[in-house]
Design an enzyme around this catalytic site. Sequence first.
Site, PDB file in Angstrom:
ATOM      1  N   ASP A   1     -48.572 -68.548  -1.346  1.00 31.40           N
ATOM      2  CA  ASP A   1     -47.589 -67.998  -2.305  1.00 31.40           C
ATOM      3  C   ASP A   1     -46.152 -68.393  -1.962  1.00 31.40           C
ATOM      4  O   ASP A   1     -45.203 -67.931  -2.591  1.00 31.40           O
ATOM      5  CB  ASP A   1     -47.709 -66.469  -2.369  1.00 31.40           C
ATOM      6  CG  ASP A   1     -47.453 -65.819  -1.019  1.00 31.40           C
ATOM      7  OD1 ASP A   1     -47.151 -66.555  -0.048  1.00 31.40           O
ATOM      8  OD2 ASP A   1     -47.542 -64.577  -0.930  1.00 31.40           O
TER       9      ASP A   1
ATOM     10  N   GLN B   1     -19.061 -71.655  -0.396  1.00 28.95           N
ATOM     11  CA  GLN B   1     -18.811 -70.403  -1.147  1.00 28.95           C
ATOM     12  C   GLN B   1     -18.242 -69.400  -0.143  1.00 28.95           C
ATOM     13  O   GLN B   1     -18.867 -68.427   0.241  1.00 28.95           O
ATOM     14  CB  GLN B   1     -20.112 -69.893  -1.782  1.00 28.95           C
ATOM     15  CG  GLN B   1     -19.901 -68.711  -2.738  1.00 28.95           C
ATOM     16  CD  GLN B   1     -19.151 -69.071  -4.017  1.00 28.95           C
ATOM     17  OE1 GLN B   1     -19.230 -70.190  -4.485  1.00 28.95           O
ATOM     18  NE2 GLN B   1     -18.405 -68.128  -4.565  1.00 28.95           N
TER      19      GLN B   1
ATOM     20  N   HIS C   1     -17.511 -76.004   6.944  1.00 26.07           N
ATOM     21  CA  HIS C   1     -16.513 -76.270   5.903  1.00 26.07           C
ATOM     22  C   HIS C   1     -15.275 -75.376   6.050  1.00 26.07           C
ATOM     23  O   HIS C   1     -14.158 -75.852   5.946  1.00 26.07           O
ATOM     24  CB  HIS C   1     -17.156 -76.071   4.527  1.00 26.07           C
ATOM     25  CG  HIS C   1     -16.269 -76.497   3.414  1.00 26.07           C
ATOM     26  ND1 HIS C   1     -15.947 -77.811   3.177  1.00 26.07           N
ATOM     27  CD2 HIS C   1     -15.594 -75.779   2.486  1.00 26.07           C
ATOM     28  CE1 HIS C   1     -15.133 -77.897   2.152  1.00 26.07           C
ATOM     29  NE2 HIS C   1     -14.896 -76.675   1.716  1.00 26.07           N
TER      30      HIS C   1
ATOM     31  N   ASP D   1      -9.325 -86.886   0.922  1.00 23.44           N
ATOM     32  CA  ASP D   1      -8.396 -85.847   0.433  1.00 23.44           C
ATOM     33  C   ASP D   1      -7.606 -85.283   1.612  1.00 23.44           C
ATOM     34  O   ASP D   1      -7.901 -85.596   2.776  1.00 23.44           O
ATOM     35  CB  ASP D   1      -9.129 -84.730  -0.334  1.00 23.44           C
ATOM     36  CG  ASP D   1     -10.248 -84.104   0.471  1.00 23.44           C
ATOM     37  OD1 ASP D   1     -10.110 -84.008   1.705  1.00 23.44           O
ATOM     38  OD2 ASP D   1     -11.264 -83.704  -0.123  1.00 23.44           O
TER      39      ASP D   1
ATOM     40  N   LYS E   1      -7.331 -85.896  -3.971  1.00 28.06           N
ATOM     41  CA  LYS E   1      -8.489 -85.720  -4.859  1.00 28.06           C
ATOM     42  C   LYS E   1      -8.382 -84.409  -5.620  1.00 28.06           C
ATOM     43  O   LYS E   1      -7.989 -83.395  -5.064  1.00 28.06           O
ATOM     44  CB  LYS E   1      -9.758 -85.715  -3.995  1.00 28.06           C
ATOM     45  CG  LYS E   1     -11.025 -85.425  -4.738  1.00 28.06           C
ATOM     46  CD  LYS E   1     -12.227 -85.462  -3.803  1.00 28.06           C
ATOM     47  CE  LYS E   1     -12.525 -84.115  -3.185  1.00 28.06           C
ATOM     48  NZ  LYS E   1     -13.768 -84.087  -2.394  1.00 28.06           N
TER      49      LYS E   1
ATOM     50  N   ASP F   1     -15.557 -88.179   5.837  1.00 26.14           N
ATOM     51  CA  ASP F   1     -15.507 -86.864   5.178  1.00 26.14           C
ATOM     52  C   ASP F   1     -16.461 -85.909   5.902  1.00 26.14           C
ATOM     53  O   ASP F   1     -17.298 -86.342   6.696  1.00 26.14           O
ATOM     54  CB  ASP F   1     -15.905 -87.014   3.704  1.00 26.14           C
ATOM     55  CG  ASP F   1     -15.286 -85.940   2.810  1.00 26.14           C
ATOM     56  OD1 ASP F   1     -14.684 -84.976   3.344  1.00 26.14           O
ATOM     57  OD2 ASP F   1     -15.409 -86.053   1.581  1.00 26.14           O
TER      58      ASP F   1
ATOM     59  N   SER G   1     -22.053 -85.158  -0.868  1.00 28.73           N
ATOM     60  CA  SER G   1     -23.008 -84.408  -1.671  1.00 28.73           C
ATOM     61  C   SER G   1     -23.561 -85.337  -2.756  1.00 28.73           C
ATOM     62  O   SER G   1     -24.575 -86.004  -2.558  1.00 28.73           O
ATOM     63  CB  SER G   1     -22.294 -83.182  -2.246  1.00 28.73           C
ATOM     64  OG  SER G   1     -23.171 -82.414  -3.004  1.00 28.73           O
ATOM     65  N   THR G   2     -22.854 -85.460  -3.873  1.00 31.35           N
ATOM     66  CA  THR G   2     -23.335 -86.346  -4.952  1.00 31.35           C
ATOM     67  C   THR G   2     -22.789 -87.761  -4.812  1.00 31.35           C
ATOM     68  O   THR G   2     -23.138 -88.637  -5.604  1.00 31.35           O
ATOM     69  CB  THR G   2     -22.896 -85.806  -6.319  1.00 31.35           C
ATOM     70  OG1 THR G   2     -21.455 -85.883  -6.398  1.00 31.35           O
ATOM     71  CG2 THR G   2     -23.331 -84.366  -6.523  1.00 31.35           C
TER      72      THR G   2
ATOM     73  N   THR H   1     -17.055 -88.449  -4.651  1.00 26.55           N
ATOM     74  CA  THR H   1     -15.807 -88.621  -3.901  1.00 26.55           C
ATOM     75  C   THR H   1     -15.740 -90.019  -3.291  1.00 26.55           C
ATOM     76  O   THR H   1     -14.742 -90.725  -3.412  1.00 26.55           O
ATOM     77  CB  THR H   1     -15.732 -87.561  -2.773  1.00 26.55           C
ATOM     78  OG1 THR H   1     -15.767 -86.266  -3.376  1.00 26.55           O
ATOM     79  CG2 THR H   1     -14.494 -87.726  -1.917  1.00 26.55           C
TER      80      THR H   1
HETATM   81  C1  R5P Z   1     -15.235 -81.154  -0.394  1.00 25.79           C
HETATM   82  O1  R5P Z   1     -14.387 -80.318  -0.142  1.00 25.79           O
HETATM   83  C2  R5P Z   1     -15.957 -81.857   0.680  1.00 25.79           C
HETATM   84  O2  R5P Z   1     -15.095 -82.127   1.749  1.00 25.79           O
HETATM   85  C3  R5P Z   1     -16.563 -83.174   0.189  1.00 25.79           C
HETATM   86  O3  R5P Z   1     -15.516 -84.091  -0.127  1.00 25.79           O
HETATM   87  C4  R5P Z   1     -17.414 -82.966  -1.026  1.00 25.79           C
HETATM   88  O4  R5P Z   1     -18.369 -81.971  -0.800  1.00 25.79           O
HETATM   89  C5  R5P Z   1     -18.106 -84.262  -1.430  1.00 25.79           C
HETATM   90  O5  R5P Z   1     -18.840 -84.031  -2.601  1.00 25.79           O
HETATM   91  P1  R5P Z   1     -19.346 -85.228  -3.506  1.00 25.79           P
HETATM   92  O6  R5P Z   1     -20.098 -86.179  -2.627  1.00 25.79           O
HETATM   93  O7  R5P Z   1     -20.226 -84.559  -4.524  1.00 25.79           O
HETATM   94  O8  R5P Z   1     -18.152 -85.847  -4.140  1.00 25.79           O
END
Ligand code: R5P
Length: 291
Positions: free
Chosen positions: A36, A94, A126, A163, A186, A212, A216-217, A220
């Site tokens: 489950d 968050q 973070h 950034d 940024k 950095d 994530s995606t 940036t």
């Molecule tokens: C944002 O504050 C983090 O430092 C990264 O720059 C961010 O999480 C990158 O996200 P992504 O790859 O989606 O642009």
Amino acid sequence: MSMKVLYGTSSPKLGVRVADALDKNAFAVEHRTFPDGEQYVRIPTDIKGEDVIFIQSTSSDSAILETFFVLDALRENGAGRITLVIPYFGYGRQDKVFVEGEAVSSRTIMRILGNLSDSLITVDIHAPHVFEWYGKKAGNIIPYRSIAKKLGEMGVDFILSPDTGALHRARSVADIMGVPFDHLDKTRLSGTEVEMAEKSLDVNGKRVAIVDDIISTGGTIARASDMLKRSGAEKVYAVCTHGLFIGPAIERLTKATDGFMSTDTIESEYSKISVAKEIAEAIKRSGNRNL
Ligand code: R5P
């Protein structure tokens, strides 16, 4: 009394590497998932009266729950001091209320972890202010030296921060390497799209690494790389501490860079830099009696 190093399902390689760096055996927590979807964990070794280091990135909801179960089981089985090492702290972004009524997820998780462990070490978290909700001894390490070493081996001669928030990381890595650095500005438009203010960068013929905390995606990095290439950079690499590599990330990074990599805080085929030594040093510095 001695000390034992255990690790959870999200940090198997790093767990062993940290134990090696401490000259200790590493124990994998026994873990199963019921039909489950519920999780079962068991402490696989006698930890009664022993100080325990537990290493686990909380990079998924199931890893977070697993961490709670393991810490509680450690305590109930008589562990001495419990040091929790979270190489990647999920929900770290968050860290405050952005829109009224939101849950501050970092706070919820930190409060529970504070009840279940005695001290905490994170890697490149973070927002370190979330430690206030942990309420006990906590420290954060940033793997400047490991990143600088790898980039030096790759012949990188310029560091770029995407950034201003990540500028301290780029500056520290550049200082260790003895190379110049700069930053972009940024603005985040959505979860997947960002905008970069145009800026002329002194990177003609340079081998540049964008550094950095999280990829994530890949949005940036893609924007920053575009600007670097237009400014004449010979090579563009992307390096992060935490490689989430979500959705279009791999495709974007493959197109936009001459190579990309992360550390092993989130383990993947792109984890080319290990933070094990820096974690082991932080554990030693934290004053564990039995090292
Ligand atoms: C944002 O504050 C983090 O430092 C990264 O720059 C961010 O999480 C990158 O996200 P992504 O790859 O989606 O642009």
